[in-house]
Design an enzyme around this catalytic site. Sequence first.
Site, PDB file in Angstrom:
ATOM      1  N   ASP A  67       5.851 -10.491  -9.187  1.00 49.90           N
ATOM      2  CA  ASP A  67       5.573  -9.055  -9.125  1.00 49.90           C
ATOM      3  C   ASP A  67       4.180  -8.867  -9.726  1.00 49.90           C
ATOM      4  O   ASP A  67       3.970  -9.142 -10.913  1.00 49.90           O
ATOM      5  CB  ASP A  67       6.648  -8.326  -9.953  1.00 49.90           C
ATOM      6  CG  ASP A  67       6.338  -6.846 -10.148  1.00 49.90           C
ATOM      7  OD1 ASP A  67       5.236  -6.385  -9.766  1.00 49.90           O
ATOM      8  OD2 ASP A  67       7.200  -6.155 -10.717  1.00 49.90           O
ATOM      9  N   VAL A  68       3.228  -8.402  -8.926  1.00 45.07           N
ATOM     10  CA  VAL A  68       1.838  -8.332  -9.412  1.00 45.07           C
ATOM     11  C   VAL A  68       1.643  -7.331 -10.551  1.00 45.07           C
ATOM     12  O   VAL A  68       0.622  -7.378 -11.242  1.00 45.07           O
ATOM     13  CB  VAL A  68       0.823  -8.012  -8.288  1.00 45.07           C
ATOM     14  CG1 VAL A  68       0.764  -9.119  -7.257  1.00 45.07           C
ATOM     15  CG2 VAL A  68       1.115  -6.650  -7.638  1.00 45.07           C
ATOM     16  N   ASN A  94      -4.097  -8.042  -2.398  1.00 44.46           N
ATOM     17  CA  ASN A  94      -3.625  -7.247  -1.250  1.00 44.46           C
ATOM     18  C   ASN A  94      -2.364  -6.430  -1.521  1.00 44.46           C
ATOM     19  O   ASN A  94      -2.184  -5.371  -0.920  1.00 44.46           O
ATOM     20  CB  ASN A  94      -3.374  -8.204  -0.073  1.00 44.46           C
ATOM     21  CG  ASN A  94      -2.581  -7.551   1.030  1.00 44.46           C
ATOM     22  OD1 ASN A  94      -3.121  -6.790   1.835  1.00 44.46           O
ATOM     23  ND2 ASN A  94      -1.278  -7.801   1.063  1.00 44.46           N
ATOM     24  N   TYR A 166      -1.020   7.311  -3.982  1.00 45.86           N
ATOM     25  CA  TYR A 166      -1.652   6.252  -3.177  1.00 45.86           C
ATOM     26  C   TYR A 166      -3.174   6.452  -3.132  1.00 45.86           C
ATOM     27  O   TYR A 166      -3.946   5.508  -3.375  1.00 45.86           O
ATOM     28  CB  TYR A 166      -1.070   6.268  -1.765  1.00 45.86           C
ATOM     29  CG  TYR A 166      -1.569   5.156  -0.872  1.00 45.86           C
ATOM     30  CD1 TYR A 166      -0.996   3.885  -0.916  1.00 45.86           C
ATOM     31  CD2 TYR A 166      -2.620   5.358   0.022  1.00 45.86           C
ATOM     32  CE1 TYR A 166      -1.450   2.864  -0.091  1.00 45.86           C
ATOM     33  CE2 TYR A 166      -3.082   4.347   0.844  1.00 45.86           C
ATOM     34  CZ  TYR A 166      -2.484   3.095   0.792  1.00 45.86           C
ATOM     35  OH  TYR A 166      -2.948   2.083   1.607  1.00 45.86           O
ATOM     36  N   LYS A 170      -6.179   3.968  -4.641  1.00 41.91           N
ATOM     37  CA  LYS A 170      -7.252   3.335  -3.854  1.00 41.91           C
ATOM     38  C   LYS A 170      -8.633   3.822  -4.334  1.00 41.91           C
ATOM     39  O   LYS A 170      -9.598   3.045  -4.315  1.00 41.91           O
ATOM     40  CB  LYS A 170      -7.047   3.597  -2.366  1.00 41.91           C
ATOM     41  CG  LYS A 170      -5.756   2.974  -1.795  1.00 41.91           C
ATOM     42  CD  LYS A 170      -5.679   1.461  -2.002  1.00 41.91           C
ATOM     43  CE  LYS A 170      -4.465   0.858  -1.307  1.00 41.91           C
ATOM     44  NZ  LYS A 170      -4.353  -0.613  -1.508  1.00 41.91           N
TER      45      LYS A 170
HETATM   46  P1  NAD Z   1       3.185  -4.231   3.992  1.00 45.07           P
HETATM   47  O1  NAD Z   1       4.230  -3.332   3.464  1.00 45.07           O
HETATM   48  O2  NAD Z   1       3.481  -5.043   5.207  1.00 45.07           O
HETATM   49  O3  NAD Z   1       2.649  -5.224   2.887  1.00 45.07           O
HETATM   50  C1  NAD Z   1       2.599  -4.936   1.522  1.00 45.07           C
HETATM   51  C2  NAD Z   1       3.026  -6.172   0.791  1.00 45.07           C
HETATM   52  O4  NAD Z   1       2.914  -5.972  -0.613  1.00 45.07           O
HETATM   53  C3  NAD Z   1       4.480  -6.526   1.101  1.00 45.07           C
HETATM   54  O5  NAD Z   1       4.548  -7.903   1.436  1.00 45.07           O
HETATM   55  C4  NAD Z   1       5.183  -6.260  -0.219  1.00 45.07           C
HETATM   56  O6  NAD Z   1       6.295  -7.099  -0.445  1.00 45.07           O
HETATM   57  C5  NAD Z   1       4.067  -6.539  -1.202  1.00 45.07           C
HETATM   58  N1  NAD Z   1       4.333  -5.968  -2.519  1.00 45.07           N
HETATM   59  C6  NAD Z   1       4.754  -4.708  -2.816  1.00 45.07           C
HETATM   60  N2  NAD Z   1       4.916  -4.595  -4.138  1.00 45.07           N
HETATM   61  C7  NAD Z   1       4.610  -5.789  -4.684  1.00 45.07           C
HETATM   62  C8  NAD Z   1       4.584  -6.305  -6.009  1.00 45.07           C
HETATM   63  N3  NAD Z   1       4.950  -5.548  -7.063  1.00 45.07           N
HETATM   64  N4  NAD Z   1       4.205  -7.589  -6.200  1.00 45.07           N
HETATM   65  C9  NAD Z   1       3.839  -8.367  -5.147  1.00 45.07           C
HETATM   66  N5  NAD Z   1       3.859  -7.946  -3.878  1.00 45.07           N
HETATM   67  C10 NAD Z   1       4.231  -6.672  -3.654  1.00 45.07           C
HETATM   68  O7  NAD Z   1       1.923  -3.285   4.271  1.00 45.07           O
HETATM   69  P2  NAD Z   1       0.410  -3.653   4.648  1.00 45.07           P
HETATM   70  O8  NAD Z   1      -0.030  -2.575   5.548  1.00 45.07           O
HETATM   71  O9  NAD Z   1       0.288  -5.054   5.070  1.00 45.07           O
HETATM   72  O10 NAD Z   1      -0.318  -3.413   3.248  1.00 45.07           O
HETATM   73  C11 NAD Z   1      -1.131  -4.387   2.629  1.00 45.07           C
HETATM   74  C12 NAD Z   1      -2.264  -3.721   1.885  1.00 45.07           C
HETATM   75  O11 NAD Z   1      -3.115  -3.073   2.830  1.00 45.07           O
HETATM   76  C13 NAD Z   1      -1.825  -2.639   0.891  1.00 45.07           C
HETATM   77  O12 NAD Z   1      -2.626  -2.717  -0.278  1.00 45.07           O
HETATM   78  C14 NAD Z   1      -2.121  -1.351   1.645  1.00 45.07           C
HETATM   79  O13 NAD Z   1      -2.358  -0.275   0.781  1.00 45.07           O
HETATM   80  C15 NAD Z   1      -3.355  -1.750   2.415  1.00 45.07           C
HETATM   81  N6  NAD Z   1      -3.645  -0.920   3.585  1.00 45.07           N
HETATM   82  C16 NAD Z   1      -2.863  -0.933   4.699  1.00 45.07           C
HETATM   83  C17 NAD Z   1      -3.193  -0.122   5.778  1.00 45.07           C
HETATM   84  C18 NAD Z   1      -2.420  -0.108   7.059  1.00 45.07           C
HETATM   85  O14 NAD Z   1      -2.756   0.674   7.959  1.00 45.07           O
HETATM   86  N7  NAD Z   1      -1.401  -0.927   7.235  1.00 45.07           N
HETATM   87  C19 NAD Z   1      -4.310   0.719   5.705  1.00 45.07           C
HETATM   88  C20 NAD Z   1      -5.071   0.729   4.542  1.00 45.07           C
HETATM   89  C21 NAD Z   1      -4.737  -0.103   3.489  1.00 45.07           C
END
Ligand code: NAD
Length: 268
Positions: A67-68, A94, A166, A170
């Site tokens: 857990d990060v 990430n 959120y 960011k």
């Molecule tokens: P996702 O839900 O598929 O991935 C998020 C990952 O973070 C998951 O694997 C989850 O298990 C992990 N996670 C959550 N809490 C955690 C913790 N406490 N410790 C370790 N891991 C944890 O969603 P995504 O879209 O792949 O998101 C990845 C990153 O990209 C995030 O930071 C998100 O804010 C950012 N992001 C995504 C988008 C988009 O459009 N999908 C846009 C902008 C930013």
Amino acid sequence: MKSLKVLEGQTAVVTGASSGIGKACAIALGESGANVVVNYAGNPEGALAAVEAIKAEGGNAIACKADVSNIADVENMFKTCIDTFGTVDILVNNAGLQKDAPFLEMSLETWNYVLNVNLTGQFLCAQAAVREFVRRGMTKNSQALGKIICMSSVHELIPWAGHINYAASKGGVMLMMKSLAQELGPMKIRVNSIAPGAIKTPINRMAWETPEAEKRLLRLIPYKRVGTTEDIGNAAVWLASDFSDYVHGTTLFVDGGMTLYPGFEDNG
Ligand code: NAD
């Protein structure tokens, strides 16, 4: 770029890599020659799938639960990385999540939960990575002592009603990244962010899973396609490699133009 193996001999930790963008970054870095620690919080199957995909391309990877937002978990993850691969060269910060609520209904618990993972989690992992960069010293594998890539969002710039926690997380990542870049640059540690726009992953499924939702979403994207996780994986490989050695303290928007104020395309 992948076939160039530009990251040969280096090791990357990718947090939240059992799904979505993190998984794609882990696979892209692995295909580019890096050893990869595929971090996950609660989905070992997704992490193992990423490990298998990397191994299938001849790469090296392990899955690691942490857990990060928990300092002991983060320290254990970096210890596992160093015990397994000798050091760490690249961190992709990430892991992130959304827990949305209208402002007046947002509990302190919900606020803290998102800030703890999205912002404090990046702080803890960056600190652990930098400790190892400094301990290890320069290698012949890269012009930098180490590279940190923070996964931000277009919402480091675009306010987002109903998602205060959120957007604040960011916005915090943006100035954490820039302040780290200022402080760590003299040590040859490169720090940058990727700000994805709308990328098809589980985090935003509701925004693209029906044709009507996708049509609405495309109104916000001048390039008229929703992003893929590979779009972000490719950006991560470039930012982690020496091809971007003079790129430092900046946010790379990978968003099909979402930050171009598309509401003004027909004269506002
Ligand atoms: P996702 O839900 O598929 O991935 C998020 C990952 O973070 C998951 O694997 C989850 O298990 C992990 N996670 C959550 N809490 C955690 C913790 N406490 N410790 C370790 N891991 C944890 O969603 P995504 O879209 O792949 O998101 C990845 C990153 O990209 C995030 O930071 C998100 O804010 C950012 N992001 C995504 C988008 C988009 O459009 N999908 C846009 C902008 C930013």
